[in-house]
Design an enzyme around this catalytic site. Structure first.
Site, PDB file in Angstrom:
ATOM      1  N   ARG A 121       0.819  -1.240   0.000  1.00 56.08           N
ATOM      2  CA  ARG A 121       0.000   0.000   0.000  1.00 56.08           C
ATOM      3  C   ARG A 121       0.847   1.283   0.000  1.00 56.08           C
ATOM      4  NH1 ARG A 121      -2.990  -3.148   3.690  1.00 56.08           N
ATOM      5  NH2 ARG A 121      -4.765  -4.090   2.658  1.00 56.08           N
ATOM      6  N   LYS A 226       9.022  22.700 -14.363  1.00 53.78           N
ATOM      7  CA  LYS A 226       8.101  21.583 -14.106  1.00 53.78           C
ATOM      8  C   LYS A 226       7.573  21.674 -12.670  1.00 53.78           C
ATOM      9  CE  LYS A 226       6.900  16.892 -14.870  1.00 53.78           C
ATOM     10  NZ  LYS A 226       7.209  15.623 -15.487  1.00 53.78           N
ATOM     11  N   GLU A 236      -3.184  17.033 -12.142  1.00 55.83           N
ATOM     12  CA  GLU A 236      -3.779  17.373 -13.443  1.00 55.83           C
ATOM     13  C   GLU A 236      -5.294  17.523 -13.329  1.00 55.83           C
ATOM     14  OE1 GLU A 236      -2.984  14.978 -17.145  1.00 55.83           O
ATOM     15  OE2 GLU A 236      -1.023  15.863 -16.844  1.00 55.83           O
ATOM     16  N   ARG A 241      -1.520  21.876 -15.508  1.00 56.51           N
ATOM     17  CA  ARG A 241      -0.409  20.976 -15.824  1.00 56.51           C
ATOM     18  C   ARG A 241      -0.359  20.620 -17.320  1.00 56.51           C
ATOM     19  NH1 ARG A 241       1.984  16.254 -11.840  1.00 56.51           N
ATOM     20  NH2 ARG A 241       3.378  15.313 -13.337  1.00 56.51           N
ATOM     21  N   ASN A 245       2.263  19.635 -21.860  1.00 61.65           N
ATOM     22  CA  ASN A 245       2.028  18.648 -22.913  1.00 61.65           C
ATOM     23  C   ASN A 245       2.197  19.266 -24.301  1.00 61.65           C
ATOM     24  OD1 ASN A 245       1.507  16.450 -21.266  1.00 61.65           O
ATOM     25  ND2 ASN A 245      -0.610  17.077 -20.950  1.00 61.65           N
ATOM     26  N   HIS A 248       2.713  17.161 -27.362  1.00 62.39           N
ATOM     27  CA  HIS A 248       2.501  15.762 -26.995  1.00 62.39           C
ATOM     28  C   HIS A 248       1.288  15.106 -27.665  1.00 62.39           C
ATOM     29  CE1 HIS A 248       5.716  16.457 -24.232  1.00 62.39           C
ATOM     30  NE2 HIS A 248       5.617  15.252 -23.696  1.00 62.39           N
ATOM     31  N   HIS A 265      10.591   8.954 -27.528  1.00 64.67           N
ATOM     32  CA  HIS A 265       9.547   9.895 -27.110  1.00 64.67           C
ATOM     33  C   HIS A 265       9.934  11.351 -27.452  1.00 64.67           C
ATOM     34  CE1 HIS A 265       6.270  11.532 -24.819  1.00 64.67           C
ATOM     35  NE2 HIS A 265       7.099  12.209 -24.046  1.00 64.67           N
TER      36      HIS A 265
HETATM   37  N1  LIG Z   1       6.449  10.337 -15.434  1.00 64.97           N
HETATM   38  C1  LIG Z   1       6.583  11.338 -16.262  1.00 64.97           C
HETATM   39  O1  LIG Z   1       6.268  12.484 -15.925  1.00 64.97           O
HETATM   40  C2  LIG Z   1       7.173  11.112 -17.621  1.00 64.97           C
HETATM   41  C3  LIG Z   1       7.492  12.191 -18.462  1.00 64.97           C
HETATM   42  C4  LIG Z   1       8.076  11.936 -19.694  1.00 64.97           C
HETATM   43  C5  LIG Z   1       8.339  10.618 -20.087  1.00 64.97           C
HETATM   44  N2  LIG Z   1       7.995   9.608 -19.248  1.00 64.97           N
HETATM   45  C6  LIG Z   1       8.273   8.203 -19.630  1.00 64.97           C
HETATM   46  O2  LIG Z   1       9.667   8.044 -19.714  1.00 64.97           O
HETATM   47  C7  LIG Z   1       9.952   6.946 -20.569  1.00 64.97           C
HETATM   48  C8  LIG Z   1      11.138   7.291 -21.438  1.00 64.97           C
HETATM   49  O3  LIG Z   1      12.241   7.535 -20.604  1.00 64.97           O
HETATM   50  P1  LIG Z   1      13.720   7.581 -21.182  1.00 64.97           P
HETATM   51  O4  LIG Z   1      13.740   8.365 -22.429  1.00 64.97           O
HETATM   52  O5  LIG Z   1      14.587   7.983 -20.057  1.00 64.97           O
HETATM   53  O6  LIG Z   1      13.967   6.064 -21.647  1.00 64.97           O
HETATM   54  P2  LIG Z   1      14.530   4.770 -20.928  1.00 64.97           P
HETATM   55  O7  LIG Z   1      14.297   4.755 -19.493  1.00 64.97           O
HETATM   56  O8  LIG Z   1      14.026   3.618 -21.730  1.00 64.97           O
HETATM   57  O9  LIG Z   1      16.102   4.890 -21.187  1.00 64.97           O
HETATM   58  C9  LIG Z   1      16.565   4.905 -22.506  1.00 64.97           C
HETATM   59  C10 LIG Z   1      17.702   3.907 -22.732  1.00 64.97           C
HETATM   60  O10 LIG Z   1      18.891   4.428 -22.161  1.00 64.97           O
HETATM   61  C11 LIG Z   1      19.494   3.452 -21.301  1.00 64.97           C
HETATM   62  N3  LIG Z   1      20.167   4.215 -20.256  1.00 64.97           N
HETATM   63  C12 LIG Z   1      19.606   4.857 -19.219  1.00 64.97           C
HETATM   64  N4  LIG Z   1      20.536   5.547 -18.544  1.00 64.97           N
HETATM   65  C13 LIG Z   1      21.701   5.325 -19.160  1.00 64.97           C
HETATM   66  C14 LIG Z   1      23.029   5.779 -18.943  1.00 64.97           C
HETATM   67  N5  LIG Z   1      23.328   6.652 -17.984  1.00 64.97           N
HETATM   68  N6  LIG Z   1      23.990   5.345 -19.777  1.00 64.97           N
HETATM   69  C15 LIG Z   1      23.695   4.492 -20.805  1.00 64.97           C
HETATM   70  N7  LIG Z   1      22.463   4.052 -21.066  1.00 64.97           N
HETATM   71  C16 LIG Z   1      21.481   4.452 -20.251  1.00 64.97           C
HETATM   72  C17 LIG Z   1      18.343   2.592 -20.849  1.00 64.97           C
HETATM   73  O11 LIG Z   1      18.783   1.321 -20.449  1.00 64.97           O
HETATM   74  C18 LIG Z   1      17.479   2.545 -22.094  1.00 64.97           C
HETATM   75  O12 LIG Z   1      17.954   1.569 -22.965  1.00 64.97           O
HETATM   76  C19 LIG Z   1       8.670   6.671 -21.337  1.00 64.97           C
HETATM   77  O13 LIG Z   1       8.105   5.461 -20.897  1.00 64.97           O
HETATM   78  C20 LIG Z   1       7.768   7.830 -20.996  1.00 64.97           C
HETATM   79  O14 LIG Z   1       6.397   7.465 -20.956  1.00 64.97           O
HETATM   80  C21 LIG Z   1       7.434   9.819 -18.042  1.00 64.97           C
END
Ligand SMILES: NC(=O)c1ccc[n+]([C@@H]2O[C@H](COP(=O)([O-])OP(=O)(O)OC[C@H]3O[C@@H](n4cnc5c(N)ncnc54)[C@H](O)[C@@H]3O)[C@@H](O)[C@H]2O)c1
Length: 357
Positions: A121, A226, A236, A241, A245, A248, A265
């Site tokens: 929880r 942010k 939101e 918020r 976007n 997006h 992304h």
């Molecule tokens: N919660 C939120 O507010 C929010 C906002 C924007 C995006 N997101 C989410 O974030 C995700 C995308 O995140 P991302 O772009 O960080 O992708 P990710 O977490 O998949 O990382 C991208 C790649 O980089 C590698 N990696 C990470 N750190 C590394 C490092 N220091 N050195 C080498 N490789 C490394 C990872 O293993 C992966 O293969 C999506 O699922 C999206 O929906 C969430």
């Protein structure tokens, strides 16, 4: 450098610490969490690169460290992995007083955050982001989620971390494409909020070399914006918020149409921001000059902006987006660099701009 940004929420507050110093981190974590029992959640790539370092860091401070690594990439945000994390946590004796550590990019932040929100929880968690996207955006704000079958972020929760530690040293191993991916979200904050920041970024990208000081600065700027938005609209509910976007709505359609395979992304967001600027121009909300400026910065960041769409398919995908109201699509549009507005746009105009792309 050391900078602390505090996120003030109704019921509590937490810090975003931007610092390469482990001493800075431990002096904050000791105040924020009382437990010595940690559960580090990471992905298999980061486990190979940085997990040993983090484990040793905690062990030297007498923490009891347990770990779990899930598959890397968007597929990692799955119910299967979530279930694996619950099993691992139970097996390793993680209890409701333990603290989870999300050590990775946005995928780990979202998945480990949702794990922390639901395990027994809800247990405390800390974000230690390792991608530029996670440092500048996703580790802040408390949105956590996993994907179910083909739908993204369908199961999730608003669940704020106890602390975010941003150490840009982790960026040294991040591939260039992933750096650019994060840059898109940073550029987004300049378009929405700050024409001076826009000029800074344009200058920086013209010179091509980005120092660690620059990363710290860009990340702090983005996190500050942010934070302001999250403080006004944590869950939101009042529409404030939604401003972050920008780009997006189109980006989500593009990601869905290409099955999350072709674009990262941030790359989709870059194309989406240009689409929003084009729509703004069509509606005479902004001048040609503003549109040109949007395009210029995205070009300077070397985004590939030439992408073809199927207008009818994209219209229908955008209408399915969470942000559409009564069948009209609600867009964040740009009036000038640093100024945006939310507006519902009729299907005809959207189609028109989609066709002219
Ligand atoms: N919660 C939120 O507010 C929010 C906002 C924007 C995006 N997101 C989410 O974030 C995700 C995308 O995140 P991302 O772009 O960080 O992708 P990710 O977490 O998949 O990382 C991208 C790649 O980089 C590698 N990696 C990470 N750190 C590394 C490092 N220091 N050195 C080498 N490789 C490394 C990872 O293993 C992966 O293969 C999506 O699922 C999206 O929906 C969430």
């Amino acid at each position: 450098m050391k900078k602390t940004i505090t996120v003030h929420l109704k019921e509590r507050k937490y810090d975003i610490l931007v610092s390469q110093s482990t001493n800075d981190f431990f002096s904050v974590i000791k105040k924020q969490i009382k437990t010595k029992s940690l559960f580090i959640i990471t992905d298999t790539n980061i486990a190979k690169l940085h997990l040993k370092y983090l484990i040793n860091l905690f062990k030297r401070q007498n923490y009891d460290v347990k770990t779990a690594a899930i598959s890397a990439g968007e597929e990692g945000k799955s119910i299967k992995n979530l279930s694996y994390l619950y099993d691992k946590a139970l097996e390793k004796g993680i209890d409701r007083k333990s603290c989870a550590i999300a050590f990775g990019g946005g995928v780990i932040g979202d998945t480990a955050g949702f794990f922390a929100a639901t395990y027994m929880r809800g247990i405390d968690f800390i974000q230690i982001p390792t991608t530029l996207l996670a440092m500048a955006d996703s580790s802040v704000g408390g949105k956590t989620a996993i994907n179910i079958t083909k739908s993204k972020n369908i199961a999730g929760a608003f669940y704020q971390p106890k602390l975010v530690w941003i150490n840009t040293n982790f960026l040294n191993s991040l591939p260039e494409r992933q750096l650019r991916n994060g840059l898109a979200e940073i550029i987004k904050y300049a378009f929405i909020f700050d024409s001076k920041f826009y000029k800074y970024l344009a200058n920086l990208l013209e010179n091509e070399i980005i120092s660690s000081k620059d990363f710290d600065y860009m990340i702090c700027k983005s996190c500050s914006y942010k934070t302001k938005v999250v403080e006004k609209d944590e869950k939101e509910t009042n529409g404030l918020r939604a401003v972050i976007n920008f780009g997006h709505t189109y980006a989500h359609a593009l990601e869905t149409a290409t099955h999350y395979k072709k674009f990262l992304h941030g790359e989709a967001v870059a194309i989406g921001m240009l689409f929003s600027a084009k729509l703004s121009l069509k509606l005479k909300l902004c001048k040609q000059e503003t549109y040109n400026k949007v395009k210029k910065l995205l070009n300077l960041a070397a985004f590939n902006l030439d992408e073809k769409n199927n207008p009818k398919q994209f219209l229908s995908l955008m209408k399915k987006d969470k942000k559409s109201v009564d069948g009209n699509i609600n867009f964040v549009l740009i009036k000038d660099i640093g100024k945006t507005i939310n507006k519902q746009v009729s299907d005809n105009i959207v189609l028109n701009v989609l066709r002219s792309k």
